[in-house]
Design a protein around this motif. Structure first.
Motif, PDB file in Angstrom:
ATOM      1  N   MET A  20       0.831  -1.199   0.000  1.00 25.15           N
ATOM      2  CA  MET A  20       0.000   0.000   0.000  1.00 25.15           C
ATOM      3  C   MET A  20       0.868   1.254   0.000  1.00 25.15           C
ATOM      4  N   ASP A  21       1.921   1.250   0.810  1.00 22.96           N
ATOM      5  CA  ASP A  21       2.835   2.402   0.862  1.00 22.96           C
ATOM      6  C   ASP A  21       3.547   2.589  -0.474  1.00 22.96           C
ATOM      7  N   GLU A  22       3.956   1.472  -1.102  1.00 25.90           N
ATOM      8  CA  GLU A  22       4.615   1.556  -2.401  1.00 25.90           C
ATOM      9  C   GLU A  22       3.676   2.145  -3.449  1.00 25.90           C
ATOM     10  N   LEU A  23       2.419   1.696  -3.417  1.00 26.40           N
ATOM     11  CA  LEU A  23       1.427   2.202  -4.364  1.00 26.40           C
ATOM     12  C   LEU A  23       1.185   3.695  -4.131  1.00 26.40           C
ATOM     13  N   TYR A  24       1.050   4.086  -2.870  1.00 21.37           N
ATOM     14  CA  TYR A  24       0.837   5.495  -2.530  1.00 21.37           C
ATOM     15  C   TYR A  24       1.956   6.351  -3.115  1.00 21.37           C
ATOM     16  N   ASN A  25       3.190   5.961  -2.863  1.00 26.21           N
ATOM     17  CA  ASN A  25       4.339   6.757  -3.297  1.00 26.21           C
ATOM     18  C   ASN A  25       4.418   6.861  -4.821  1.00 26.21           C
ATOM     19  N   LYS A  26       4.081   5.762  -5.518  1.00 30.99           N
ATOM     20  CA  LYS A  26       4.185   5.786  -6.974  1.00 30.99           C
ATOM     21  C   LYS A  26       3.057   6.594  -7.598  1.00 30.99           C
ATOM     22  N   ILE A  27       1.850   6.512  -7.020  1.00 24.18           N
ATOM     23  CA  ILE A  27       0.744   7.339  -7.511  1.00 24.18           C
ATOM     24  C   ILE A  27       1.082   8.814  -7.304  1.00 24.18           C
ATOM     25  N   ASP A  28       1.627   9.113  -6.133  1.00 18.44           N
ATOM     26  CA  ASP A  28       2.001  10.495  -5.835  1.00 18.44           C
ATOM     27  C   ASP A  28       3.050  11.003  -6.823  1.00 18.44           C
ATOM     28  N   LYS A  29       4.036  10.179  -7.095  1.00 18.12           N
ATOM     29  CA  LYS A  29       5.148  10.589  -7.956  1.00 18.12           C
ATOM     30  C   LYS A  29       4.763  10.656  -9.433  1.00 18.12           C
ATOM     31  N   GLU A  30       4.012   9.664  -9.922  1.00 14.89           N
ATOM     32  CA  GLU A  30       3.785   9.544 -11.356  1.00 14.89           C
ATOM     33  C   GLU A  30       2.448  10.100 -11.838  1.00 14.89           C
ATOM     34  N   ILE A  31       1.529  10.374 -10.898  1.00 12.76           N
ATOM     35  CA  ILE A  31       0.227  10.902 -11.304  1.00 12.76           C
ATOM     36  C   ILE A  31      -0.083  12.238 -10.633  1.00 12.76           C
ATOM     37  N   ILE A  32      -0.013  12.271  -9.309  1.00 14.98           N
ATOM     38  CA  ILE A  32      -0.452  13.464  -8.577  1.00 14.98           C
ATOM     39  C   ILE A  32       0.552  14.603  -8.677  1.00 14.98           C
ATOM     40  N   SER A  33       1.817  14.325  -8.481  1.00 13.58           N
ATOM     41  CA  SER A  33       2.822  15.390  -8.390  1.00 13.58           C
ATOM     42  C   SER A  33       3.409  15.797  -9.724  1.00 13.58           C
ATOM     43  N   VAL A  34       3.025  15.162 -10.784  1.00 14.22           N
ATOM     44  CA  VAL A  34       3.580  15.488 -12.102  1.00 14.22           C
ATOM     45  C   VAL A  34       3.370  16.949 -12.470  1.00 14.22           C
ATOM     46  N   PRO A  35       2.159  17.540 -12.288  1.00 17.69           N
ATOM     47  CA  PRO A  35       1.983  18.946 -12.652  1.00 17.69           C
ATOM     48  C   PRO A  35       2.886  19.891 -11.861  1.00 17.69           C
ATOM     49  N   LEU A  36       3.295  19.499 -10.642  1.00 17.00           N
ATOM     50  CA  LEU A  36       4.111  20.374  -9.809  1.00 17.00           C
ATOM     51  C   LEU A  36       5.503  20.571 -10.387  1.00 17.00           C
ATOM     52  N   GLU A  37       5.854  19.772 -11.395  1.00 21.06           N
ATOM     53  CA  GLU A  37       7.167  19.912 -12.003  1.00 21.06           C
ATOM     54  C   GLU A  37       7.213  21.031 -13.034  1.00 21.06           C
ATOM     55  N   ASP A  38       6.035  21.586 -13.421  1.00 17.98           N
ATOM     56  CA  ASP A  38       5.995  22.672 -14.386  1.00 17.98           C
ATOM     57  C   ASP A  38       6.614  23.933 -13.807  1.00 17.98           C
ATOM     58  N   GLU A  39       7.210  24.764 -14.661  1.00 25.32           N
ATOM     59  CA  GLU A  39       7.849  25.986 -14.207  1.00 25.32           C
ATOM     60  C   GLU A  39       6.857  26.906 -13.513  1.00 25.32           C
ATOM     61  N   SER A  40       5.616  26.912 -14.000  1.00 24.03           N
ATOM     62  CA  SER A  40       4.616  27.822 -13.457  1.00 24.03           C
ATOM     63  C   SER A  40       4.235  27.521 -12.032  1.00 24.03           C
ATOM     64  N   THR A  41       4.550  26.317 -11.556  1.00 27.60           N
ATOM     65  CA  THR A  41       4.140  25.931 -10.204  1.00 27.60           C
ATOM     66  C   THR A  41       5.316  25.673  -9.284  1.00 27.60           C
ATOM     67  N   LYS A  42       6.533  25.835  -9.768  1.00 19.78           N
ATOM     68  CA  LYS A  42       7.697  25.526  -8.959  1.00 19.78           C
ATOM     69  C   LYS A  42       7.794  26.392  -7.712  1.00 19.78           C
ATOM     70  N   ASN A  43       7.310  27.646  -7.843  1.00 23.38           N
ATOM     71  CA  ASN A  43       7.462  28.589  -6.737  1.00 23.38           C
ATOM     72  C   ASN A  43       6.269  28.574  -5.786  1.00 23.38           C
ATOM     73  N   GLN A  44       5.286  27.682  -6.053  1.00 23.30           N
ATOM     74  CA  GLN A  44       4.143  27.598  -5.153  1.00 23.30           C
ATOM     75  C   GLN A  44       4.560  27.010  -3.813  1.00 23.30           C
ATOM     76  N   GLU A  45       3.931  27.497  -2.748  1.00 26.62           N
ATOM     77  CA  GLU A  45       4.245  27.009  -1.398  1.00 26.62           C
ATOM     78  C   GLU A  45       3.787  25.571  -1.237  1.00 26.62           C
ATOM     79  N   VAL A  46       4.625  24.719  -0.702  1.00 24.67           N
ATOM     80  CA  VAL A  46       4.267  23.336  -0.417  1.00 24.67           C
ATOM     81  C   VAL A  46       3.511  23.296   0.906  1.00 24.67           C
ATOM     82  N   LYS A  47       2.269  22.842   0.863  1.00 22.08           N
ATOM     83  CA  LYS A  47       1.430  22.877   2.055  1.00 22.08           C
ATOM     84  C   LYS A  47       1.733  21.722   3.005  1.00 22.08           C
ATOM     85  N   GLU A  48       1.920  20.540   2.468  1.00 18.67           N
ATOM     86  CA  GLU A  48       2.160  19.362   3.290  1.00 18.67           C
ATOM     87  C   GLU A  48       3.126  18.429   2.580  1.00 18.67           C
ATOM     88  N   THR A  49       3.925  17.723   3.355  1.00 23.68           N
ATOM     89  CA  THR A  49       4.713  16.638   2.797  1.00 23.68           C
ATOM     90  C   THR A  49       3.825  15.402   2.705  1.00 23.68           C
TER      91      THR A  49
END
Length: 269
Positions: free
Chosen positions: A217-246
């Motif tokens: 479950m933890d492995e699945l969580y981390n991979k979904i976060d990395k490959e699906i959820i967090s992908v847009p955060l890699e765009d230049e337009s969002t790099k400077n946005q404040e990170v709310k939670e780890t």
């Protein structure tokens, strides 16, 4: 104001139910707190919403039965008169579950002692461990395929895409064995044809499966976060946005919220 499309309407309705303190339709009556972090993660994506879940459980169940014809009966599930002897989604409640049964309703004897009683009408006592399962409704086949591929890459080989772009995320970490039978001729006594030592071994195997299940479950969580959820955060337009939670902070917050929700539900009973 523009009208929401059917997927967004469905997602909003589902999220309202998830956030409600009212008991749900599952046997447990509430969401497993171990599922909340990954549900929260997936539901943060605009194209996905979780529809049902189970973090994994041990269950001991007496089969039901029904008449097929005048001279034939068939054993089956809960809907046929079966009943739970024990159910828990908690790893620390696996060992010694048999001590929760009343001593006057159980009996231990060997297979040899049961003679020729075995036939198709016997209602068996089934000992099961069932692993994590999650159903996710997706907006389209593209988002469903992306989630399915991530799940498969983490070892969830029983996963599949069903109707309406719903992804079933499943893994084969199972245990399913008969350990006894119901003596309907003797006040429905529970006859265990395995020893207490054997049941203790099953309990320890189940604990190991809980541990393995949590790792996946933890492995699945981390991979979904990395490959699906967090992908847009890699765009230049969002790099400077404040990170709310780890990830860890979000997981711990949802775990605490789940425990608090369960506490409130129990206080209402």
């Amino acid at each position: 104001m523009s009208k929401q499309n059917p997927f967004d309407q469905k997602k909003n309705a589902i999220l309202e139910g998830i956030n409600s303190l009212e008991p749900d339709l599952s046997p447990k009556g509430s969401i497993d707190h171990l599922c909340l972090p990954i549900m929260d993660l997936i539901n943060s994506h605009k194209d996905m919403v979780t529809t049902s879940s189970c973090s994994g459980r041990i269950s001991v169940f007496v089969e039901g039965t029904k008449s097929v014809s005048d001279d034939e009966t068939k054993t089956g599930g809960k809907g046929l008169g079966g009943r739970w002897l024990y159910v828990s989604h908690e790893q620390d409640k696996v060992l010694n579950w048999i001590d929760t049964l009343r001593e006057d309703e159980i009996e231990f004897e060997s297979v040899e002692d049961t003679g020729d009683e075995f036939d198709n009408s016997i209602r068996y006592i089934l000992y099961k461990y069932e692993p994590f399962i999650l159903h996710v409704k997706c907006r389209d086949i593209k988002s469903a395929s992306k989630l399915f591929n991530v799940a498969m890459s983490c070892g969830f080989r029983e996963s599949g895409i069903g109707s309406n772009n719903t992804v079933a995320i499943r893994i084969n970490i199972k245990l399913d064995v008969p350990v006894g039978l119901l003596d309907e001729k003797n006040k429905d006594r529970l006859i265990f044809f395995v020893s207490k030592r054997y049941i203790s071994i099953l309990d320890k195997l189940t604990v190991s499966k809980f541990i393995e299940n949590k790792k996946k479950m933890d492995e699945l969580y981390n991979k979904i976060d990395k490959e699906i959820i967090s992908v847009p955060l890699e765009d230049e337009s969002t790099k400077n946005q404040e990170v709310k939670e780890t990830k860890e902070e979000r997981r711990e917050r949802k775990r605490k919220e789940g425990l608090e929700r369960q506490r409130k539900l129990q206080s209402q009973e």
